[in-house]
Write a protein that holds these residues in place. Structure first.
Motif, PDB file in Angstrom:
ATOM      1  N   MET A 311       0.821  -1.218   0.000  1.00  0.00           N
ATOM      2  CA  MET A 311       0.000   0.000   0.000  1.00  0.00           C
ATOM      3  C   MET A 311       0.854   1.267   0.000  1.00  0.00           C
ATOM      4  SD  MET A 311      -2.995  -1.036   2.720  1.00  0.00           S
ATOM      5  CE  MET A 311      -3.717  -2.683   2.749  1.00  0.00           C
ATOM      6  N   GLU A 312       2.041   1.185  -0.600  1.00  0.00           N
ATOM      7  CA  GLU A 312       2.975   2.309  -0.529  1.00  0.00           C
ATOM      8  C   GLU A 312       2.532   3.493  -1.386  1.00  0.00           C
ATOM      9  OE1 GLU A 312       5.317   2.438   1.669  1.00  0.00           O
ATOM     10  OE2 GLU A 312       4.779   0.418   2.329  1.00  0.00           O
ATOM     11  N   PHE A 313       1.914   3.237  -2.534  1.00  0.00           N
ATOM     12  CA  PHE A 313       1.384   4.350  -3.326  1.00  0.00           C
ATOM     13  C   PHE A 313       0.305   5.095  -2.538  1.00  0.00           C
ATOM     14  CE2 PHE A 313       3.124   2.394  -7.265  1.00  0.00           C
ATOM     15  CZ  PHE A 313       3.643   3.538  -7.845  1.00  0.00           C
ATOM     16  N   PHE A 314      -0.497   4.352  -1.809  1.00  0.00           N
ATOM     17  CA  PHE A 314      -1.585   4.945  -1.037  1.00  0.00           C
ATOM     18  C   PHE A 314      -1.039   5.719   0.163  1.00  0.00           C
ATOM     19  CE2 PHE A 314      -3.161   1.485  -3.527  1.00  0.00           C
ATOM     20  CZ  PHE A 314      -4.402   1.908  -3.975  1.00  0.00           C
ATOM     21  N   ARG A 315       0.049   5.227   0.742  1.00  0.00           N
ATOM     22  CA  ARG A 315       0.704   5.974   1.820  1.00  0.00           C
ATOM     23  C   ARG A 315       1.323   7.262   1.280  1.00  0.00           C
ATOM     24  NH1 ARG A 315       0.965   2.388   6.170  1.00  0.00           N
ATOM     25  NH2 ARG A 315       0.928   0.191   5.528  1.00  0.00           N
ATOM     26  N   ALA A 316       1.883   7.182   0.078  1.00  0.00           N
ATOM     27  CA  ALA A 316       2.482   8.376  -0.523  1.00  0.00           C
ATOM     28  C   ALA A 316       1.434   9.464  -0.734  1.00  0.00           C
ATOM     29  CB  ALA A 316       3.151   8.011  -1.849  1.00  0.00           C
ATOM     30  N   LEU A 317       0.226   9.058  -1.119  1.00  0.00           N
ATOM     31  CA  LEU A 317      -0.855  10.030  -1.285  1.00  0.00           C
ATOM     32  C   LEU A 317      -1.207  10.702   0.037  1.00  0.00           C
ATOM     33  CD1 LEU A 317      -3.210   7.981  -3.641  1.00  0.00           C
ATOM     34  CD2 LEU A 317      -2.132  10.161  -4.222  1.00  0.00           C
ATOM     35  N   GLY A 318      -1.064   9.963   1.127  1.00  0.00           N
ATOM     36  CA  GLY A 318      -1.412  10.486   2.446  1.00  0.00           C
ATOM     37  C   GLY A 318      -0.255  11.117   3.183  1.00  0.00           C
ATOM     38  N   GLY A 319       0.835  11.391   2.486  1.00  0.00           N
ATOM     39  CA  GLY A 319       1.981  12.007   3.146  1.00  0.00           C
ATOM     40  C   GLY A 319       2.699  11.071   4.091  1.00  0.00           C
ATOM     41  N   GLY A 320       2.636   9.773   3.825  1.00  0.00           N
ATOM     42  CA  GLY A 320       3.330   8.794   4.653  1.00  0.00           C
ATOM     43  C   GLY A 320       2.408   7.886   5.438  1.00  0.00           C
ATOM     44  N   LYS A 321       1.130   8.195   5.464  1.00  0.00           N
ATOM     45  CA  LYS A 321       0.172   7.341   6.165  1.00  0.00           C
ATOM     46  C   LYS A 321      -1.061   7.141   5.291  1.00  0.00           C
ATOM     47  CE  LYS A 321      -1.916  11.235   8.653  1.00  0.00           C
ATOM     48  NZ  LYS A 321      -2.242  11.796   9.986  1.00  0.00           N
ATOM     49  N   LEU A 322      -1.774   6.056   5.540  1.00  0.00           N
ATOM     50  CA  LEU A 322      -2.960   5.764   4.748  1.00  0.00           C
ATOM     51  C   LEU A 322      -4.081   6.745   5.081  1.00  0.00           C
ATOM     52  CD1 LEU A 322      -3.047   1.859   5.063  1.00  0.00           C
ATOM     53  CD2 LEU A 322      -2.258   3.204   3.107  1.00  0.00           C
ATOM     54  N   LEU A 323      -4.725   7.255   4.042  1.00  0.00           N
ATOM     55  CA  LEU A 323      -5.894   8.113   4.231  1.00  0.00           C
ATOM     56  C   LEU A 323      -7.124   7.218   4.353  1.00  0.00           C
ATOM     57  CD1 LEU A 323      -5.293  10.957   1.622  1.00  0.00           C
ATOM     58  CD2 LEU A 323      -5.312  11.190   4.101  1.00  0.00           C
ATOM     59  N   LYS A 324      -7.779   7.263   5.501  1.00  0.00           N
ATOM     60  CA  LYS A 324      -8.940   6.408   5.730  1.00  0.00           C
ATOM     61  C   LYS A 324     -10.138   7.241   6.166  1.00  0.00           C
ATOM     62  CE  LYS A 324      -6.687   2.051   7.038  1.00  0.00           C
ATOM     63  NZ  LYS A 324      -6.679   0.953   8.044  1.00  0.00           N
ATOM     64  N   ASP A 325     -11.304   6.689   5.926  1.00  0.00           N
ATOM     65  CA  ASP A 325     -12.537   7.316   6.385  1.00  0.00           C
ATOM     66  C   ASP A 325     -13.555   6.218   6.651  1.00  0.00           C
ATOM     67  OD1 ASP A 325     -13.993   9.532   7.142  1.00  0.00           O
ATOM     68  OD2 ASP A 325     -13.660  10.595   5.259  1.00  0.00           O
ATOM     69  N   LYS A 326     -14.509   6.496   7.513  1.00  0.00           N
ATOM     70  CA  LYS A 326     -15.543   5.528   7.854  1.00  0.00           C
ATOM     71  C   LYS A 326     -16.779   5.726   6.978  1.00  0.00           C
ATOM     72  CE  LYS A 326     -13.200   3.617  11.165  1.00  0.00           C
ATOM     73  NZ  LYS A 326     -12.680   2.236  10.990  1.00  0.00           N
TER      74      LYS A 326
END
Length: 414
Positions: A311-326
């Motif tokens: 999930m490294e591309f997704f972490r890159a989008l979040g500035g180093g962490k995964l962007l999550k929402d409920k």
């Protein structure tokens, strides 16, 4: 939503026997086939019946009505004749539903916007002297100029417009692009009681994405290719994807999501433009569920699909962490996400609930070689899409820049 499978597109009509010839001549994917003109058709000796069939099926594909392709073609009527039939005739002769008749008769509405390039096919990297590219630029230049301020409402740096950002679109130290970060606007949720999650205001460093380990799940779609890569391919560095040519990297939150499918479909429908600009198209998944990949490719996306297990591309989008929402706060209480869902539903895409859907995606445009990230779009709200016209505009700027670099090198060598 109409499938990008060539077999589904041609159906059992007059074009079916032409598939080997289409493959031989390079008309081997649906978006490219749909931009054929009369000169192209004559070049491969298409019969009048085949020309009429292509016109009918292209029209139906734009309106997500391909289920009527075989029966309309078998009627022997050409498209103008079909459009002049009454509602009663369309229903009684072809069994077309009333809502579908309205969509068919409305010549101004289409589930995908038309391509603004002349019908010519291209292969490989396209130069600025290519007829498609020149026509594309001439037709779209005024449209693009009108969009120069459009990123202001999406850009996390609200004081910098797209025009200003593009002015900085140049090679920096170490041949790294100064990229643009964009995201949908923050939206108040539950009368302001729930705050939208923050997003990164800085483009991800190129070093963060170049060594990401990815695995190819599908090839680029062509007539007759295998639906999935037969043998498990070894992992490779992501930088191999754009080593020779720039690439659009679409990070998919969940391939069964109706909003993700609609976004992928809208983007891939513009494949001839990206081909003309020398841009590759890749979709990235963070979860591998084989039936989901089969449902997604090539119906909604005909480009290469790769698996990012870390999930490294997704972490890159979040500035180093995964962007999550409920689901509750991110969707049910978010009017923007609900509007995005309605927009996707209007395209006719189907959906399922299989897989992880809380990790948000986005899009990267990466220059060829080590030139860096030119553009990064973050899915702030569920279903936010990078505006396709904006993506094409950045790709055109990127193509111009890299072509200029190539011309300079040639001049120095001479």
């Amino acid at each position: 939503m109409a499938s990008f499978s060539m077999e589904d597109f041609v159906g059992d009509g007059a074009l079916k026997g032409l598939l080997p010839k289409l493959l031989e001549e390079g008309w081997d994917d649906v978006p490219t086939l749909k931009i054929m003109n009369s000169e192209d058709m004559n070049a491969i000796n298409m019969s009048p019946q085949q020309k009429d069939a292509l016109e009918i099926r292209s029209y139906l594909h734009d309106r997500a009505l391909m289920q009527y392709g075989d029966i309309l073609e078998a009627s022997g009527k050409v498209l103008p004749e079909l459009l002049n039939l009454s509602t009663g005739d369309m229903s009684s002769q072809f069994g077309m539903k009333r809502g579908h008749i309205a969509r068919f008769m409305d010549r101004t509405s289409a589930c995908t916007s038309p391509l603004h390039i002349p019908p010519r096919r291209t292969t490989g990297i396209t130069s600025r002297n290519n007829s498609i590219y020149k026509a594309y630029v001439s037709v779209n230049s005024s449209k693009m100029q009108n969009r120069t301020g459009s990123l202001r409402r999406y850009n996390t740096n609200s004081d910098k417009s797209l025009e200003q950002s593009l002015a900085d679109f140049k090679i920096k130290d170490g041949y790294i692009f100064k990229g643009i970060v964009a995201a949908g606007p923050p939206v108040s949720r539950a009368c302001g009681c729930v705050q939208p999650p923050p997003v990164s205001e800085n483009v991800a460093p190129y070093s963060v994405i170049e060594n990401i380990s990815v695995q190819k799940l599908t090839p680029e779609y062509r007539i007759g290719v295998e639906r999935l890569v037969k043998s498990k391919t070894p992992p490779m560095k992501a930088s191999e994807l754009w080593r020779e040519r720039p690439a659009v990297i679409l990070c998919i939150r969940r391939p069964g999501c109706i909003m993700c499918r609609a976004e992928a479909h809208q983007l891939y429908a513009k494949k001839p433009i990206f081909d003309a600009l020398g841009i590759q198209l890749f979709a990235v998944l963070h979860e591998y569920i084989e039936p989901e990949v089969k449902d997604f490719w090539p119906r909604y996306w005909g480009g290469v699909v790769v698996y990012d297990q870390g999930m490294e591309f997704f972490r890159a989008l979040g500035g180093g962490k995964l962007l999550k929402d409920k689901f509750l706060s991110g969707f049910l209480l978010n009017p923007r996400a609900i509007a995005n869902y309605k927009r996707a539903k209007a395209t006719g895409a189907e959906l399922n609930l299989n897989g992880e859907g809380d990790i948000k995606g986005g899009l990267f445009i990466v220059g060829g070689g080590k030139s860096g990230i030119a553009y990064q779009f973050i899915e702030r709200n569920f279903g936010d899409w990078a505006p396709v016209a904006e993506v094409i505009e950045i790709c055109a700027k990127l193509q111009n820049h890299q072509q200029g670099q190539s011309d300079s090198i040639k001049e120095m060598q001479e």
